[in-house]
Design a protein around this motif. Structure first.
Motif, PDB file in Angstrom:
ATOM      1  N   MET A   1       5.059 -29.474  72.593  1.00 12.77           N
ATOM      2  CA  MET A   1       4.288 -29.896  71.452  1.00 12.77           C
ATOM      3  C   MET A   1       3.813 -28.669  70.685  1.00 12.77           C
ATOM      4  SD  MET A   1       0.755 -32.066  71.260  1.00 12.77           S
ATOM      5  CE  MET A   1      -0.186 -30.787  72.056  1.00 12.77           C
ATOM      6  N   LEU A   2       3.936 -28.729  69.358  1.00 16.12           N
ATOM      7  CA  LEU A   2       3.508 -27.627  68.511  1.00 16.12           C
ATOM      8  C   LEU A   2       2.151 -27.880  67.859  1.00 16.12           C
ATOM      9  CD1 LEU A   2       6.891 -26.898  66.739  1.00 16.12           C
ATOM     10  CD2 LEU A   2       5.859 -25.642  68.626  1.00 16.12           C
ATOM     11  N   TYR A   3       1.866 -29.114  67.547  1.00 20.35           N
ATOM     12  CA  TYR A   3       0.619 -29.437  66.858  1.00 20.35           C
ATOM     13  C   TYR A   3       0.358 -30.933  67.010  1.00 20.35           C
ATOM     14  CZ  TYR A   3      -2.643 -30.467  63.058  1.00 20.35           C
ATOM     15  OH  TYR A   3      -3.714 -30.909  62.333  1.00 20.35           O
ATOM     16  N   GLN A   4      -0.914 -31.288  67.039  1.00 26.71           N
ATOM     17  CA  GLN A   4      -1.296 -32.685  67.142  1.00 26.71           C
ATOM     18  C   GLN A   4      -2.639 -32.885  66.456  1.00 26.71           C
ATOM     19  OE1 GLN A   4      -2.478 -34.224  71.099  1.00 26.71           O
ATOM     20  NE2 GLN A   4      -0.827 -35.708  70.792  1.00 26.71           N
ATOM     21  N   THR A   5      -2.791 -34.002  65.779  1.00 27.17           N
ATOM     22  CA  THR A   5      -4.058 -34.347  65.158  1.00 27.17           C
ATOM     23  C   THR A   5      -4.298 -35.833  65.341  1.00 27.17           C
ATOM     24  OG1 THR A   5      -5.412 -34.140  63.160  1.00 27.17           O
ATOM     25  CG2 THR A   5      -3.117 -34.799  62.849  1.00 27.17           C
ATOM     26  N   LYS A   6      -5.533 -36.212  65.264  1.00 23.70           N
ATOM     27  CA  LYS A   6      -5.887 -37.631  65.353  1.00 23.70           C
ATOM     28  C   LYS A   6      -6.719 -37.974  64.122  1.00 23.70           C
ATOM     29  CE  LYS A   6      -8.263 -41.049  68.217  1.00 23.70           C
ATOM     30  NZ  LYS A   6      -9.043 -41.266  69.445  1.00 23.70           N
ATOM     31  N   VAL A   7      -6.358 -39.075  63.477  1.00 25.41           N
ATOM     32  CA  VAL A   7      -7.080 -39.547  62.310  1.00 25.41           C
ATOM     33  C   VAL A   7      -7.601 -40.941  62.621  1.00 25.41           C
ATOM     34  CG1 VAL A   7      -6.940 -40.095  59.852  1.00 25.41           C
ATOM     35  CG2 VAL A   7      -5.563 -38.234  60.788  1.00 25.41           C
ATOM     36  N   THR A   8      -8.856 -41.178  62.281  1.00 28.50           N
ATOM     37  CA  THR A   8      -9.458 -42.485  62.523  1.00 28.50           C
ATOM     38  C   THR A   8      -9.943 -43.066  61.200  1.00 28.50           C
ATOM     39  OG1 THR A   8     -10.189 -41.777  64.709  1.00 28.50           O
ATOM     40  CG2 THR A   8     -11.275 -43.720  63.787  1.00 28.50           C
ATOM     41  N   ASN A   9      -9.641 -44.343  60.996  1.00 31.62           N
ATOM     42  CA  ASN A   9     -10.129 -45.083  59.843  1.00 31.62           C
ATOM     43  C   ASN A   9     -10.772 -46.355  60.352  1.00 31.62           C
ATOM     44  OD1 ASN A   9     -10.042 -47.272  57.816  1.00 31.62           O
ATOM     45  ND2 ASN A   9      -9.198 -45.674  56.515  1.00 31.62           N
ATOM     46  N   GLN A  10     -12.030 -46.568  60.025  1.00 29.05           N
ATOM     47  CA  GLN A  10     -12.746 -47.758  60.471  1.00 29.05           C
ATOM     48  C   GLN A  10     -13.122 -48.688  59.326  1.00 29.05           C
ATOM     49  OE1 GLN A  10     -15.773 -45.467  62.808  1.00 29.05           O
ATOM     50  NE2 GLN A  10     -15.250 -46.958  64.389  1.00 29.05           N
ATOM     51  N   GLU A  11     -12.867 -48.253  58.087  1.00 25.80           N
ATOM     52  CA  GLU A  11     -13.341 -49.027  56.948  1.00 25.80           C
ATOM     53  C   GLU A  11     -12.263 -49.320  55.909  1.00 25.80           C
ATOM     54  OE1 GLU A  11     -17.651 -47.439  56.182  1.00 25.80           O
ATOM     55  OE2 GLU A  11     -16.338 -45.804  56.821  1.00 25.80           O
ATOM     56  N   GLY A  12     -11.004 -49.143  56.239  1.00 28.47           N
ATOM     57  CA  GLY A  12      -9.932 -49.420  55.286  1.00 28.47           C
ATOM     58  C   GLY A  12      -9.982 -48.501  54.090  1.00 28.47           C
ATOM     59  N   ILE A  13      -9.789 -49.094  52.895  1.00 30.88           N
ATOM     60  CA  ILE A  13      -9.722 -48.280  51.679  1.00 30.88           C
ATOM     61  C   ILE A  13     -11.083 -48.082  51.020  1.00 30.88           C
ATOM     62  CG2 ILE A  13      -7.298 -48.740  51.165  1.00 30.88           C
ATOM     63  CD1 ILE A  13      -8.155 -50.996  49.345  1.00 30.88           C
ATOM     64  N   ARG A  14     -12.136 -48.460  51.692  1.00 31.98           N
ATOM     65  CA  ARG A  14     -13.488 -48.282  51.145  1.00 31.98           C
ATOM     66  C   ARG A  14     -14.363 -47.493  52.129  1.00 31.98           C
ATOM     67  NH1 ARG A  14     -11.924 -53.470  50.273  1.00 31.98           N
ATOM     68  NH2 ARG A  14     -11.561 -54.008  48.106  1.00 31.98           N
ATOM     69  N   GLY A  15     -13.850 -46.416  52.664  1.00 34.49           N
ATOM     70  CA  GLY A  15     -14.604 -45.669  53.661  1.00 34.49           C
ATOM     71  C   GLY A  15     -14.177 -44.230  53.725  1.00 34.49           C
ATOM     72  N   GLN A  16     -13.762 -43.821  54.922  1.00 33.19           N
ATOM     73  CA  GLN A  16     -13.328 -42.438  55.093  1.00 33.19           C
ATOM     74  C   GLN A  16     -12.331 -42.328  56.235  1.00 33.19           C
ATOM     75  OE1 GLN A  16     -16.651 -39.896  55.907  1.00 33.19           O
ATOM     76  NE2 GLN A  16     -16.909 -40.601  57.987  1.00 33.19           N
ATOM     77  N   LEU A  17     -11.600 -41.237  56.184  1.00 35.22           N
ATOM     78  CA  LEU A  17     -10.715 -40.844  57.271  1.00 35.22           C
ATOM     79  C   LEU A  17     -11.417 -39.727  58.027  1.00 35.22           C
ATOM     80  CD1 LEU A  17      -7.371 -40.547  55.291  1.00 35.22           C
ATOM     81  CD2 LEU A  17      -8.016 -42.387  56.854  1.00 35.22           C
ATOM     82  N   THR A  18     -11.510 -39.851  59.312  1.00 31.30           N
ATOM     83  CA  THR A  18     -12.105 -38.806  60.144  1.00 31.30           C
ATOM     84  C   THR A  18     -10.979 -38.127  60.910  1.00 31.30           C
ATOM     85  OG1 THR A  18     -14.077 -40.166  60.385  1.00 31.30           O
ATOM     86  CG2 THR A  18     -13.833 -38.331  61.906  1.00 31.30           C
ATOM     87  N   PHE A  19     -10.911 -36.805  60.810  1.00 34.45           N
ATOM     88  CA  PHE A  19      -9.858 -36.024  61.451  1.00 34.45           C
ATOM     89  C   PHE A  19     -10.410 -35.332  62.682  1.00 34.45           C
ATOM     90  CE2 PHE A  19      -8.726 -36.448  57.053  1.00 34.45           C
ATOM     91  CZ  PHE A  19      -7.351 -36.619  57.062  1.00 34.45           C
TER      92      PHE A  19
ATOM     93  N   THR B   1     -11.895 -42.447  51.399  1.00 33.31           N
ATOM     94  CA  THR B   1     -10.808 -43.323  50.956  1.00 33.31           C
ATOM     95  C   THR B   1     -11.334 -44.211  49.845  1.00 33.31           C
ATOM     96  OG1 THR B   1     -11.334 -44.955  52.668  1.00 33.31           O
ATOM     97  CG2 THR B   1      -9.633 -43.325  53.186  1.00 33.31           C
ATOM     98  N   LYS B   2     -10.424 -44.703  49.007  1.00 32.82           N
ATOM     99  CA  LYS B   2     -10.836 -45.576  47.913  1.00 32.82           C
ATOM    100  C   LYS B   2      -9.726 -46.560  47.590  1.00 32.82           C
ATOM    101  CE  LYS B   2      -9.535 -43.532  43.531  1.00 32.82           C
ATOM    102  NZ  LYS B   2      -9.238 -44.775  42.884  1.00 32.82           N
ATOM    103  N   HIS B   3     -10.107 -47.646  46.990  1.00 28.78           N
ATOM    104  CA  HIS B   3      -9.166 -48.663  46.532  1.00 28.78           C
ATOM    105  C   HIS B   3      -8.387 -48.086  45.358  1.00 28.78           C
ATOM    106  CE1 HIS B   3      -7.609 -52.365  44.885  1.00 28.78           C
ATOM    107  NE2 HIS B   3      -8.035 -53.003  45.965  1.00 28.78           N
ATOM    108  N   PRO B   4      -7.070 -48.238  45.334  1.00 29.60           N
ATOM    109  CA  PRO B   4      -6.284 -47.621  44.263  1.00 29.60           C
ATOM    110  C   PRO B   4      -6.545 -48.222  42.876  1.00 29.60           C
ATOM    111  CG  PRO B   4      -4.904 -49.030  45.604  1.00 29.60           C
ATOM    112  CD  PRO B   4      -6.234 -48.945  46.289  1.00 29.60           C
ATOM    113  N   LEU B   5      -7.081 -49.414  42.806  1.00 33.82           N
ATOM    114  CA  LEU B   5      -7.291 -50.067  41.519  1.00 33.82           C
ATOM    115  C   LEU B   5      -8.745 -50.009  41.046  1.00 33.82           C
ATOM    116  CD1 LEU B   5      -5.043 -53.207  42.126  1.00 33.82           C
ATOM    117  CD2 LEU B   5      -4.413 -50.997  41.129  1.00 33.82           C
TER     118      LEU B   5
END
Length: 134
Positions: free
Chosen positions: A1-19, A27-31
């Motif tokens: 393995m060269l690299y690994q990351t974990k991303v968590t999203n708990q709120e869909g497109i109205r929240g945040q991505l935690t790395f 994150t945001k709704h595209p419209l």
């Protein structure tokens, strides 16, 4: 393995991505207006970055120093039939400065075969990759 990351999203497109190894991204709704990134922007940036980095790697291995560019257009579309829902139409254009279209296409096709994001997307029915002039 060269690299690994974990991303968590708990709120869909109205929240945040935690790395696991970086700062959080909103994150945001595209419209809707507001700050943050939507899935269309994230998939486009992932593929554009990875494919162009792979093109540059191939050029460097050939000891060629020239610019390259990858433009990704992601369109959110609504299914017309079947199960319903949505899909992404992803159209990519790649270019290499000072290369003939034939030679640029050869390098870009090699990069598409090697790029990890391209490998994830391969076989998608709603994906195109075209070589264009720089």
């Amino acid at each position: 393995m060269l690299y690994q990351t974990k991303v968590t999203n708990q709120e869909g497109i109205r929240g945040q991505l935690t790395f696991s190894d970086n700062e959080a991204l909103l994150t945001k709704h595209p419209l809707k207006d507001g700050s943050g990134y939507n899935p269309e922007q994230l998939i486009a940036s992932a593929w554009a970055t990875c494919l162009n980095a792979t093109i540059q790697s191939i050029l460097e291995s050939k000891r060629i120093q020239t610019a390259s560019r990858v433009d990704i257009l992601v369109t959110l579309c609504k299914e017309e039939k079947g199960i319903g829902g949505y899909y992404f139409q992803i159209d990519a254009e790649a270019a290499i400065e000072n290369f003939s279209s034939t030679y640029a296409q050869q390098i870009i096709e090699q990069a598409h075969l090697r790029c990890p994001v391209s490998k994830l997307l391969s076989g998608a029915k709603t994906l195109t990759l075209k070589t264009v002039d720089y």
